[in-house]
Scaffold this motif. Sequence first.
Motif, PDB file in Angstrom:
ATOM      1  N   UNK A 197       4.356   1.465   3.836  1.00  0.00           N
ATOM      2  CA  UNK A 197       3.189   1.917   3.072  1.00  0.00           C
ATOM      3  C   UNK A 197       3.474   1.952   1.562  1.00  0.00           C
ATOM      4  N   UNK A 198       4.664   2.388   1.188  1.00  0.00           N
ATOM      5  CA  UNK A 198       4.978   2.478  -0.239  1.00  0.00           C
ATOM      6  C   UNK A 198       5.332   1.118  -0.840  1.00  0.00           C
ATOM      7  N   UNK A 199       6.044   0.293  -0.099  1.00  0.00           N
ATOM      8  CA  UNK A 199       6.388  -1.084  -0.512  1.00  0.00           C
ATOM      9  C   UNK A 199       7.010  -1.125  -1.905  1.00  0.00           C
ATOM     10  N   UNK A 200       7.942  -0.233  -2.126  1.00  0.00           N
ATOM     11  CA  UNK A 200       8.655  -0.222  -3.384  1.00  0.00           C
ATOM     12  C   UNK A 200       8.080   0.687  -4.439  1.00  0.00           C
ATOM     13  N   UNK A 201       6.882   1.226  -4.237  1.00  0.00           N
ATOM     14  CA  UNK A 201       6.286   2.137  -5.218  1.00  0.00           C
ATOM     15  C   UNK A 201       7.043   3.465  -5.213  1.00  0.00           C
ATOM     16  N   UNK A 202       7.111   4.112  -6.363  1.00  0.00           N
ATOM     17  CA  UNK A 202       7.842   5.362  -6.512  1.00  0.00           C
ATOM     18  C   UNK A 202       7.157   6.501  -5.769  1.00  0.00           C
ATOM     19  N   UNK A 203       7.959   7.303  -5.092  1.00  0.00           N
ATOM     20  CA  UNK A 203       7.475   8.539  -4.489  1.00  0.00           C
ATOM     21  C   UNK A 203       7.699   9.663  -5.483  1.00  0.00           C
ATOM     22  N   UNK A 204       6.635  10.372  -5.839  1.00  0.00           N
ATOM     23  CA  UNK A 204       6.740  11.402  -6.861  1.00  0.00           C
ATOM     24  C   UNK A 204       5.893  12.607  -6.452  1.00  0.00           C
ATOM     25  N   UNK A 205       6.116  13.782  -7.070  1.00  0.00           N
ATOM     26  CA  UNK A 205       5.304  14.962  -6.726  1.00  0.00           C
ATOM     27  C   UNK A 205       3.835  14.737  -7.064  1.00  0.00           C
ATOM     28  N   UNK A 206       2.954  15.097  -6.138  1.00  0.00           N
ATOM     29  CA  UNK A 206       1.510  14.937  -6.364  1.00  0.00           C
ATOM     30  C   UNK A 206       0.752  16.240  -6.162  1.00  0.00           C
ATOM     31  N   UNK A 207       1.388  17.241  -5.566  1.00  0.00           N
ATOM     32  CA  UNK A 207       0.694  18.507  -5.316  1.00  0.00           C
ATOM     33  C   UNK A 207       1.712  19.572  -4.935  1.00  0.00           C
ATOM     34  N   UNK A 208       1.314  20.823  -5.134  1.00  0.00           N
ATOM     35  CA  UNK A 208       2.132  21.948  -4.679  1.00  0.00           C
ATOM     36  C   UNK A 208       1.244  22.927  -3.918  1.00  0.00           C
ATOM     37  N   UNK A 209       1.842  23.573  -2.937  1.00  0.00           N
ATOM     38  CA  UNK A 209       1.132  24.578  -2.138  1.00  0.00           C
ATOM     39  C   UNK A 209       1.992  25.830  -2.035  1.00  0.00           C
ATOM     40  N   UNK A 210       1.380  26.963  -2.375  1.00  0.00           N
ATOM     41  CA  UNK A 210       2.019  28.267  -2.162  1.00  0.00           C
ATOM     42  C   UNK A 210       1.277  28.930  -1.004  1.00  0.00           C
ATOM     43  N   UNK A 211       2.019  29.319   0.029  1.00  0.00           N
ATOM     44  CA  UNK A 211       1.387  29.861   1.234  1.00  0.00           C
ATOM     45  C   UNK A 211       2.034  31.186   1.631  1.00  0.00           C
ATOM     46  N   UNK A 212       1.194  32.194   1.807  1.00  0.00           N
ATOM     47  CA  UNK A 212       1.664  33.444   2.420  1.00  0.00           C
ATOM     48  C   UNK A 212       1.274  33.363   3.891  1.00  0.00           C
ATOM     49  N   UNK A 213       2.280  33.208   4.728  1.00  0.00           N
ATOM     50  CA  UNK A 213       2.048  32.943   6.163  1.00  0.00           C
ATOM     51  C   UNK A 213       2.426  34.151   7.005  1.00  0.00           C
ATOM     52  N   UNK A 261      17.641  -3.848   7.940  1.00  0.00           N
ATOM     53  CA  UNK A 261      17.897  -4.522   6.661  1.00  0.00           C
ATOM     54  C   UNK A 261      16.744  -5.459   6.315  1.00  0.00           C
ATOM     55  N   UNK A 262      16.245  -6.185   7.322  1.00  0.00           N
ATOM     56  CA  UNK A 262      15.129  -7.112   7.088  1.00  0.00           C
ATOM     57  C   UNK A 262      13.872  -6.374   6.667  1.00  0.00           C
ATOM     58  N   UNK A 263      13.652  -5.179   7.231  1.00  0.00           N
ATOM     59  CA  UNK A 263      12.454  -4.407   6.916  1.00  0.00           C
ATOM     60  C   UNK A 263      12.521  -3.744   5.540  1.00  0.00           C
ATOM     61  N   UNK A 264      13.648  -3.916   4.837  1.00  0.00           N
ATOM     62  CA  UNK A 264      13.772  -3.435   3.461  1.00  0.00           C
ATOM     63  C   UNK A 264      13.594  -4.566   2.448  1.00  0.00           C
ATOM     64  N   UNK A 265      13.509  -5.783   2.945  1.00  0.00           N
ATOM     65  CA  UNK A 265      13.479  -6.937   2.052  1.00  0.00           C
ATOM     66  C   UNK A 265      12.123  -7.080   1.348  1.00  0.00           C
ATOM     67  N   UNK A 266      12.120  -7.528   0.091  1.00  0.00           N
ATOM     68  CA  UNK A 266      10.865  -7.843  -0.590  1.00  0.00           C
ATOM     69  C   UNK A 266      10.021  -8.847   0.174  1.00  0.00           C
ATOM     70  N   UNK A 267      10.681  -9.722   0.920  1.00  0.00           N
ATOM     71  CA  UNK A 267       9.956 -10.712   1.724  1.00  0.00           C
ATOM     72  C   UNK A 267       9.032 -10.024   2.732  1.00  0.00           C
ATOM     73  N   UNK A 268       9.514  -8.946   3.341  1.00  0.00           N
ATOM     74  CA  UNK A 268       8.707  -8.215   4.320  1.00  0.00           C
ATOM     75  C   UNK A 268       7.536  -7.522   3.643  1.00  0.00           C
ATOM     76  N   UNK A 269       7.791  -6.879   2.515  1.00  0.00           N
ATOM     77  CA  UNK A 269       6.699  -6.200   1.810  1.00  0.00           C
ATOM     78  C   UNK A 269       5.661  -7.199   1.315  1.00  0.00           C
ATOM     79  N   UNK A 270       6.118  -8.377   0.896  1.00  0.00           N
ATOM     80  CA  UNK A 270       5.178  -9.415   0.463  1.00  0.00           C
ATOM     81  C   UNK A 270       4.302  -9.859   1.628  1.00  0.00           C
ATOM     82  N   UNK A 271       4.888  -9.940   2.823  1.00  0.00           N
ATOM     83  CA  UNK A 271       4.107 -10.306   4.007  1.00  0.00           C
ATOM     84  C   UNK A 271       3.053  -9.243   4.304  1.00  0.00           C
ATOM     85  N   UNK A 272       3.434  -7.973   4.222  1.00  0.00           N
ATOM     86  CA  UNK A 272       2.460  -6.901   4.453  1.00  0.00           C
ATOM     87  C   UNK A 272       1.328  -6.959   3.436  1.00  0.00           C
ATOM     88  N   UNK A 273       1.671  -7.234   2.179  1.00  0.00           N
ATOM     89  CA  UNK A 273       0.627  -7.374   1.152  1.00  0.00           C
ATOM     90  C   UNK A 273      -0.320  -8.517   1.489  1.00  0.00           C
TER      91      UNK A 273
END
Length: 497
Positions: A105-121, A336-348
Amino acid sequence: MAERHLEIEQKYDAAPDFVLPDLSGLPGVAALGEPEVHELHATYFDTADLRLAANKITLRRRKGGTDAGWHLKMPAGPDSKQELRAPLGRPLVVPARLAGLVAAYTRGAELRPVATLETRRTVVGLLGADGAELAEVADDLVTGRGGEDAEPQRWREIEVELGTGGPDLLKAAGKRLRKGGAKRAKSSSKLGRLLGDAVVPSAAAAARARARSRIAAATSNGKAPAITTGEVVMAYLAEQVEAIAHFDPKARLGEHDAVHKMRVGVRRTRSALRSYRSVLDTERTARLGPELRWLAQELGEVRDREVLRMRFQGAPEFLLDDLEKQERSAYRRLNAALKEPRYFALLDELDRLISAPPLAAEAGRKARKELPGLVTRAWDRMAKEYASIKTADDPDTARHETRKEAKRVRYAAELAVPVLGVAAKRVVEDAKRIQSVLGGYQDGVIAMEHLAAAAKRTKIPAEAFTLGVLYGKEESDAMTARDRLATTWSRTLGPSF
């Protein structure tokens, strides 16, 4: 290695003044645990365009509670998610294992913080007579921010998560909560509720949804003749592309049958592109063929070892140990193959196939008129290969080609089932029978080759003898399957649209 956990839960929205009802007396519940309060802080990670959230996947780093650490949750079925956990580690560094599992799903895109949740459970356990926790009910007061400068959102949410209890307990608890004034949550995750309209399905996902909706609506209303061939083909392709992405993380984890199912998605895609090439602009689809073949081969290396291991269950330990080593090596090469740019290009490229269908002029023709001929042509190609077995210099190669054509017939007919109904289903079943018989023969041949290779490596007479006995059994079974082919073929009716 990330810790795995299957999470089965239901969520309910509750008003600030909601009073948690008495939960005693639910199926199997003998007592309630003492309430426990936890302060939870979670940071959610995603790509800038929220690709994980768009696919109902959440990745967070949470402190507090009894399960502090990194949590990756992926859909696993109704009310269930596959959760994988890793230690807290560094605050902004996603564990490589978890990042790898969402790479499709990410295909090389950076994973970064997008939200925070404070919960009293506030947590209450529903206990069985033996003291085991059948389920956990969490009353959450949530404060969420979709970014550093975003205004906070606050809400109350009740979660019921199964422990050792069954679906009847989950259903009964939900009924009691609703009676008390709670409502089933509109979002399956806190993050989804917080981000709301910011989560936008990808163009490919939206196209898949439209294709499925169009086919379902037309066939349920008896209007299948109004469906075009292009719509049916693209709906089928969309389903296969979705399956490839869905089984990607499961294949990386080595889950049972995941590699097989991912490979089937690849094969069905290849088959549809070939059997229905008159419907598609082949200049745009031609480059997909070699790439799909490459991916199928990478998956096939693992699958072949899996099949042999299952086939030789109960065989001597030395043989199974050797197979397990080969399978582990094949999995390493696959990952190893599923990390290759070739695989991500195929998904695209597959996403572009769905979001911007490369349809030819024939795609606009009525499916009910066009599909019978296309399925019949696939059958005729199989029949031609079958006939060549008797005269071929290498009958085994002809059998293998016939098996491949039988798969293509099966997939071509599967695609047509929503429109052609029972007639297409009969073709599917006929093709499956041919494929099964030839598959039994082919699997026997592969097993014999493996046993022969193993016999050359061993220097222990007892092992060589055992391998010889197994070889003889595989040879007998393979010949039996081969001899059944003519009888099986004679019982097939072929297309009758």
